[in-house]
Design a protein around this motif. Sequence first.
Motif, PDB file in Angstrom:
ATOM      1  N   MET A 110       0.828  -1.199   0.000  1.00 20.81           N
ATOM      2  CA  MET A 110       0.000   0.000   0.000  1.00 20.81           C
ATOM      3  C   MET A 110       0.868   1.257   0.000  1.00 20.81           C
ATOM      4  N   LEU A 111       1.914   1.257   0.799  1.00 23.74           N
ATOM      5  CA  LEU A 111       2.807   2.422   0.826  1.00 23.74           C
ATOM      6  C   LEU A 111       3.492   2.609  -0.528  1.00 23.74           C
ATOM      7  N   ALA A 158       6.541   4.815   0.039  1.00 23.45           N
ATOM      8  CA  ALA A 158       7.413   3.782   0.607  1.00 23.45           C
ATOM      9  C   ALA A 158       8.851   4.267   0.821  1.00 23.45           C
ATOM     10  N   GLY A 159       9.368   5.048  -0.124  1.00 20.86           N
ATOM     11  CA  GLY A 159      10.782   5.428  -0.067  1.00 20.86           C
ATOM     12  C   GLY A 159      11.171   6.077   1.245  1.00 20.86           C
ATOM     13  N   ARG A 184      11.043  -3.945   5.128  1.00 25.41           N
ATOM     14  CA  ARG A 184      11.681  -2.697   5.575  1.00 25.41           C
ATOM     15  C   ARG A 184      10.636  -1.595   5.678  1.00 25.41           C
ATOM     16  N   ALA A 185       9.720  -1.566   4.712  1.00 29.18           N
ATOM     17  CA  ALA A 185       8.660  -0.544   4.748  1.00 29.18           C
ATOM     18  C   ALA A 185       7.759  -0.751   5.969  1.00 29.18           C
ATOM     19  N   ILE A 186       7.477  -2.000   6.284  1.00 28.08           N
ATOM     20  CA  ILE A 186       6.612  -2.298   7.435  1.00 28.08           C
ATOM     21  C   ILE A 186       7.257  -1.782   8.720  1.00 28.08           C
ATOM     22  N   MET A 187       8.546  -2.085   8.896  1.00 30.11           N
ATOM     23  CA  MET A 187       9.199  -1.651  10.134  1.00 30.11           C
ATOM     24  C   MET A 187       9.291  -0.129  10.180  1.00 30.11           C
ATOM     25  N   ASP A 232      13.210  -3.962  -7.257  1.00 26.21           N
ATOM     26  CA  ASP A 232      12.705  -3.863  -5.899  1.00 26.21           C
ATOM     27  C   ASP A 232      11.238  -3.505  -6.053  1.00 26.21           C
ATOM     28  N   CYS A 233      10.358  -4.434  -5.745  1.00 27.80           N
ATOM     29  CA  CYS A 233       8.946  -4.261  -6.068  1.00 27.80           C
ATOM     30  C   CYS A 233       8.248  -3.220  -5.196  1.00 27.80           C
ATOM     31  N   VAL A 234       8.919  -2.728  -4.186  1.00 28.48           N
ATOM     32  CA  VAL A 234       8.297  -1.765  -3.273  1.00 28.48           C
ATOM     33  C   VAL A 234       8.994  -0.404  -3.316  1.00 28.48           C
ATOM     34  N   ASP A 235      10.304  -0.417  -3.452  1.00 30.87           N
ATOM     35  CA  ASP A 235      11.071   0.827  -3.349  1.00 30.87           C
ATOM     36  C   ASP A 235      11.253   1.443  -4.733  1.00 30.87           C
ATOM     37  N   GLU A 236      10.418   2.412  -5.021  1.00 26.10           N
ATOM     38  CA  GLU A 236      10.388   3.070  -6.322  1.00 26.10           C
ATOM     39  C   GLU A 236      11.712   3.760  -6.655  1.00 26.10           C
ATOM     40  N   ARG A 237      12.428   4.149  -5.621  1.00 24.42           N
ATOM     41  CA  ARG A 237      13.668   4.917  -5.846  1.00 24.42           C
ATOM     42  C   ARG A 237      14.692   4.099  -6.600  1.00 24.42           C
TER      43      ARG A 237
END
Lengths: 352, 412
Positions: B76-77, B83-84, B104-107, B379-384
Amino acid sequence: MGRQTNESLGYGCAYTPLVMLRAAGYDPYRVLPLTDSHDQAGLHLHDNLCPHVKKILDRAMGNDLPVLAGMIFMNSCDAMRRLPDAWRKVREGDRTVLVDLPVIADESAVRFFAGELRRLAGVLGEWSGSPVSDDRVKECIQEHNRLADTLSGLASKVNAGAYKGGRNTLQKAYAVAATKPLPEAIRYAEDVLSSGLKEKLSGSLPAVFLFGNILPDTEAFALFEASGARIVDEDLCTGSRLIQPVRIEDGEDLYTGLSRAILGRISCARTFNHARPGEIAQTVVERARACDAKGVIFHTAKFCDPYLARLPSIRETLRKEGIPILVLEGDCTTRSIGQHRTRIEAFIEMLG
Amino acid sequence: MLINYFDDLEKGIVSSINDQGGKASPRKLYSLEIARLGKRLYSGSNKVAWCGVTAPFDLLHAMGLTSCFVEFIGAMLASTGMAGSIIEESDHAGYSSDACSYHRAIMGAAMKDLMPAPEILVGTTVPCSGGLAVIENLARHFDKPLFILHIPQGDSDSDVAYLASQMKDLTGFVTEHTGIALDRGRLKAVIEKTNEARGIVNEIFDLAKHCPSPANSKDLNNFLITMALFLGSDESVSLARAYREEFAQRLSENRSGVHDEKVRLLWIQNRIQFKNPLVDTLEKEYRAVIVSDELNSITWGPIDPDDPFEGLARRAISIPFNGVTQRRIDHLKQLARNYKIQGAINPCNWGCRQGTGTRGLVEAGLREVGVPVLNLEVDCVDERKFTEGQFRTRIEAFMEMIQTRPNPWQQH
């Protein structure tokens, strides 16, 4: 006395129930991640997988192994779970078995793992052509405990004595225990204990507690010593966690007792107490305090999620307790430790 | 903050549906359910259970808990572009940048107070060690009770009985820590709805197998893994029906999900969660459609409503990520046959030891049925970390290769 096959069974994880391998007539052989084989594991496993597992696979692919009658895998973490998949691909004819391993040690988990150990006994009996008897397992537990106690005595001497080269001498004994037949391992450890440690380190060096996972190379310990680190205790799966005693309560079912002993041993980060989340951090503090360490060195193989995920809470807890920590990540080679030498020296200097 | 986001999202979708005279695409209804789940999680008025991916969400739903796997937050983030900065928070706290960015995003979210405190946590040993470690960390962070479900690798009767027994124990754990007792009648009703949704979802996937497929690449993005969170509810059945009707209607009108479909693709593991142009590139430039996702597959049988624990256990054990990789490969091969797949894309989410660990074996396995695999390094979550140009080049080369080779499913 059971039938001795004079064959070796390979294994890669400290949770492997070694007494059962011996009870089936095999010599357990730990496939340590020490090899000159080419880096080929990436053909099958992703580059960001644990180097311990990849080096074991490199050994398999490079035929850098003794003759093995089979390979025992433990479902201890993602990387270890993937190792048998790749092993079967690169050594199609090998006999392999994957033993499931709970992450907690409640009664339900103990019963389940006891079932897994019975299943393993059945597999080993088929491989060896002779059933694994309870009596033989009990004999092997006694022999195993003799080795564990001797290594424990040796570790106590090294921890307390500050002998020159003591730490790598101890590590060599662990390596022998991991890879040689039991009588040879016991003899080796007893010889070292009685006569192998003489010369004391000169001067006063700051005491350090070392913990983490994979660090099998004796040279790594020589390098710690050369960097001025006096390791007064350690908690590594290629060190003191490798050969732990098996104590079973009188009257308890053999496999339930063995299961309880293995799940209840000093654990890798992958096993935890769900009633006390994050307990590993406090355990590290207690171990460091118990050996009067002035600082803690944490060494882990890269990409090891069980340890790396718990590191922030360990670091935070140590900070609150005023115990400095140095974090080192490596690829199971001395080369990577060598690259950390300056950091180790600076850390020791800061402790001093 | 996030409650406002989900509230706005829900209002926007409802308003849009109203503007359309009450009509909505199934994907819109799916998004509406996501928004409503987010509201339930963040409202502060529901008892929340943060879980691992293979937790029995319908069982927890039957006990009145709003339960969700924690990776939902990472996804979701990422989808909201947040997320970044949140991953940075976990980086500063010492979480390894080599770890999975979902976790990492969760924590990071927990440390920034962007995750509601749960009543309980339920860790699962499958799919991954990293996810389990995060649940333990969250239990420590929130100082809340933790229950662990050990999902056995095998599916023998004793394995199933072991997990079923743990799930029964879970109900006692919930009661102990929330005061909510298990109502067997309510559980039966919930499981009946789970079974109904399961049956319809199977029909949806069967419809999607048609050539050309009525599904486009986005219709079933993250579908079943999220649907698991709604199982047991009326909404899950309604949502499944909406998909089935939409796909059936498209087929009856000879409307394919992608006009002039030319290439059928399989997506391995999870999708890229942040906005990116890859799917549009595939559809618009190559008439390529992702007709199947690895996780969009019903791998379990109906669950006995009168005695559901064995069925719930079999379901958790059955997911393709559990057990030996050959089992996963066999499942992917079956998907390739069923959907007449010409190529597969594996994002190889950085830090995912479980899903990506054996990518070489997965690639070799699909090659045996004539399906080439494009292994990306995303990296499927970290757009950066997303480098669009590089991925575009990889996609182009892959599609050109597919276009020049025979379709493995066409008879010559």
